[in-house]
Design a protein around this motif. Structure first.
Motif, short mmCIF file in Angstrom:
data_model
loop_
_atom_site.label_atom_id
_atom_site.label_comp_id
_atom_site.label_asym_id
_atom_site.label_seq_id
_atom_site.Cartn_x
_atom_site.Cartn_y
_atom_site.Cartn_z
N UNK A 56 0.52 -1.47 -0.18
CA UNK A 56 -0.14 0.21 0.02
C UNK A 56 0.75 1.44 0.14
N UNK A 57 2.38 1.60 0.44
CA UNK A 57 3.01 2.03 0.30
C UNK A 57 3.39 3.15 -1.04
N UNK A 58 2.44 2.41 -1.70
CA UNK A 58 2.41 3.17 -3.36
C UNK A 58 1.51 4.01 -3.59
N UNK A 59 0.50 4.14 -2.57
CA UNK A 59 -1.00 5.12 -2.50
C UNK A 59 -0.43 6.36 -2.30
N UNK A 60 -1.14 6.96 -2.21
CA UNK A 60 -1.48 8.46 -1.65
C UNK A 60 -2.55 8.02 -0.49
N UNK A 61 -1.68 8.77 0.90
CA UNK A 61 -2.16 8.65 1.35
C UNK A 61 -3.46 8.55 2.05
N UNK A 62 -4.22 8.90 1.27
CA UNK A 62 -6.04 8.83 1.70
C UNK A 62 -6.26 8.01 1.40
N UNK A 63 -5.47 7.05 0.26
CA UNK A 63 -6.17 5.74 0.49
C UNK A 63 -5.84 4.82 0.60
N UNK A 64 -4.74 5.00 1.00
CA UNK A 64 -4.01 3.84 1.59
C UNK A 64 -4.92 3.84 2.99
N UNK A 65 -5.63 4.72 3.63
CA UNK A 65 -6.30 4.97 5.14
C UNK A 65 -7.81 4.43 4.76
N UNK A 66 -7.81 5.29 3.87
CA UNK A 66 -9.20 4.37 3.25
C UNK A 66 -9.55 3.19 3.08
N UNK A 67 -8.70 1.98 2.63
CA UNK A 67 -8.70 0.82 2.64
C UNK A 67 -8.36 -0.09 3.31
N UNK A 68 -7.05 0.46 4.51
CA UNK A 68 -7.06 0.43 6.30
C UNK A 68 -8.23 0.20 6.51
N UNK A 69 -9.15 1.36 6.98
CA UNK A 69 -10.31 1.28 7.47
C UNK A 69 -11.32 0.13 6.85
N UNK A 70 -11.34 -0.57 5.95
CA UNK A 70 -12.67 -0.96 5.01
C UNK A 70 -11.99 -2.34 5.72
N UNK A 71 -10.38 -2.94 5.35
CA UNK A 71 -10.10 -3.80 5.77
C UNK A 71 -10.18 -3.97 7.78
N UNK A 72 -10.27 -2.75 8.06
CA UNK A 72 -9.66 -2.95 9.77
C UNK A 72 -8.04 -3.54 9.94
N UNK A 73 -7.46 -3.98 9.61
CA UNK A 73 -5.90 -3.80 8.83
C UNK A 73 -4.64 -2.75 8.41
N UNK A 74 -3.67 -2.79 9.33
CA UNK A 74 -2.73 -2.31 7.36
C UNK A 74 -2.60 -2.34 6.72
N UNK A 75 -2.51 -3.93 6.66
CA UNK A 75 -1.72 -4.05 5.29
C UNK A 75 -2.38 -4.81 4.30
N UNK A 76 -2.60 -4.64 2.86
CA UNK A 76 -3.60 -5.60 2.62
C UNK A 76 -2.76 -5.85 0.87
N UNK A 77 -3.54 -6.66 0.02
CA UNK A 77 -2.57 -6.84 -1.18
C UNK A 77 -2.95 -6.47 -2.08
N UNK A 78 -2.84 -6.04 -3.16
CA UNK A 78 -3.40 -5.99 -4.53
C UNK A 78 -5.45 -7.20 -5.13
N UNK A 79 -4.53 -7.89 -4.43
CA UNK A 79 -6.16 -8.89 -4.13
C UNK A 79 -6.70 -8.62 -3.43
N UNK A 80 -6.27 -8.38 -2.36
CA UNK A 80 -7.83 -7.94 -1.51
C UNK A 80 -8.67 -6.70 -2.03
N UNK A 81 -7.55 -5.36 -2.44
CA UNK A 81 -8.43 -4.40 -3.04
C UNK A 81 -9.78 -5.15 -3.68
#
Length: 150
Positions: A56-81
Motif C-alpha cells: 500500500x505504500x505506493x498509494x496516496x496516503x488518503x486512499x491507503x488509509x481509506x482501504x485500511x479502514x475498510x479492511x480493519x488492518x494495516x496491510x493489504x494486497x492488490x488481490x484483497x482490494x
C-alpha cells in the motif's frame, strides 16, 4: 541496541516494554535484511514487491488509509482490494473520483482492475423538447395562481 538482564533493573512493566522494543527491533532488522530476490509475479505479469516492502505504500496516503479502514488492518494486497469490487471501493469514506482513479491505476500495475459495472438501466433520460418545458412551466404557474398571457 543491547539490553542485558544484569544491567537492567526495573519493574515488570518496564521489562515488558523493553522486551517489546527489542522484539520490534529484531523484526525490523529481519525484514530489512531479507533477500529482495523473493519478489513474486501476479496474474498480469507485474512483479509484487519483495517481502517487507509494503504494497500500500505506493498509494496516496488518503486512499491507503481509506482501504485500511475498510479492511480493519494495516496491510493489504492488490488481490484483497480487487476482491472488494468497484461499488464497495466507491462507497468507502474518503475515496472520491480521483481516489478511485488512483486505486485503479495501482491495481493495474499488478494485473488487476475494478471496472465500473455496466448498468443499461442507467442510460440518460431523453432530452425534453423546449416546447414541453415551456408547457410545464406555464402549467406550474397557473396551478399556483398566476395568469400567463401568450
Amino acid at each position: 541496541m543491547v539490553i542485558r538482564k544484569s544491567s537492567f533493573h526495573a519493574d515488570g512493566a518496564a521489562r515488558s516494554l523493553a522486551r517489546r522494543i527489542v522484539a520490534r527491533f529484531r523484526r525490523r532488522r529481519a525484514i530489512t535484511m531479507s533477500d529482495p530476490t523473493h519478489a513474486t509475479t501476479v496474474p498480469g505479469g507485474a512483479e509484487m514487491p519483495a517481502r517487507g516492502e509494503h504494497l500500500g505504500a505506493q498509494l496516496p496516503t488518503l486512499q491507503r488509509n481509506a482501504l485500511r479502514k475498510i479492511f480493519g488492518r494495516r496491510e493489504f494486497t492488490p488481490q484483497d482490494v480487487a476482491l472488494l469490487g468497484y461499488r464497495r471501493i466507491e462507497k468507502a469514506e474518503g475515496i472520491g473520483k480521483k481516489g478511485l482513479f488512483a486505486i485503479r491505476t495501482w491495481l493495474q500495475q499488478f494485473g488487476y482492475d475494478v471496472a465500473p459495472p455496466e448498468n443499461p438501466a442507467a442510460e440518460p433520460a431523453p432530452q425534453v423538447s423546449r416546447r414541453v418545458r415551456i408547457e410545464r412551466a406555464v402549467r406550474l404557474l397557473t396551478v399556483h395562481g398566476y395568469t400567463v398571457d401568450s
